[in-house]
Design an enzyme around this catalytic site. Structure first.
Site, PDB file in Angstrom:
ATOM      1  CG  HIS A 101      81.746  31.774  57.136  1.00 16.53           C
ATOM      2  ND1 HIS A 101      82.956  31.832  56.401  1.00 16.53           N
ATOM      3  CD2 HIS A 101      81.612  32.880  57.933  1.00 16.53           C
ATOM      4  CE1 HIS A 101      83.538  32.845  57.105  1.00 16.53           C
ATOM      5  NE2 HIS A 101      83.114  33.160  57.984  1.00 16.53           N
ATOM      6  CD  GLU A 108      79.995  29.821  51.409  1.00 21.27           C
ATOM      7  OE1 GLU A 108      80.350  30.442  50.770  1.00 21.27           O
ATOM      8  OE2 GLU A 108      80.128  30.225  52.627  1.00 21.27           O
ATOM      9  CB  CYS A 156      86.570  31.266  53.643  1.00 20.69           C
ATOM     10  SG  CYS A 156      85.745  30.601  54.777  1.00 20.69           S
ATOM     11  CB  CYS A 205      83.430  27.640  53.425  1.00 16.56           C
ATOM     12  SG  CYS A 205      82.447  28.954  54.572  1.00 16.56           S
TER      13      CYS A 205
END
Length: 159
Positions: A55, A57, A85, A88
């Site tokens: 992801h 991040e 999420c 992250c």
């Protein structure tokens, strides 16, 4: 030079466009230092690098932790297209970034992705995760005036 939150979030939207163009899911994040300079940008890499932790991040925090002193990162801001999420949020917490700004909520993402196997969202706001920690990470968002622009990058992706 420092800019307003909308400026940095629009930059994230451009990073998310690049992510999609590069064959990844359309998410983007940037890291801004206390002088207002964008010091890192990151698109999702979960598809092209075959990393479930790819992801934007989390990948950004991995880079940041190698490039900047842990204590300095507390004064940096992570900007992202969608609310981080749980994974992250954990990376941001452990990476020691003191402020998170996001354009659209995880709930808005769920409305787009539904039960798509590539993006099984949690119903767990990042504020709730950070509130359980020992550091007062500031969270700013969502920005409803930018949601349409953020979502537009995803049109046709999740079908």
């Amino acid at each position: 030079m420092k800019h307003d939150h909308a400026y940095y979030l629009k930059y994230c939207i451009e990073v998310s466009r690049k992510s999609r163009e590069n064959g990844n899911t359309p998410f983007g994040a940037i890291l801004v230092n206390e002088q207002g300079e964008i010091v890192l940008e990151q698109e999702n890499v979960e598809i092209t690098e075959k990393r479930c932790t790819g992801h934007a991040e989390t990948a950004l925090m991995e880079k940041a932790s190698h490039q900047y002193p842990h204590h300095d990162l507390w004064n940096y801001t992570l900007y992202t297209t969608f609310e981080p999420c749980a994974m992250c949020s954990g990376a941001i917490y452990w990476g020691n970034v003191g402020k998170v700004v996001y354009a659209a909520t995880e709930e808005a993402l769920l409305k787009m992705t539904g039960d798509h196997e590539q993006n099984p969202t949690f119903n767990l706001p990042c504020r709730d995760i950070f509130d359980k920690g020992q550091k007062p990470i500031e969270v700013i968002g969502p920005f409803p005036e930018l949601e349409e622009e953020v979502v537009a990058v995803h049109k046709g992706y999740w079908n």
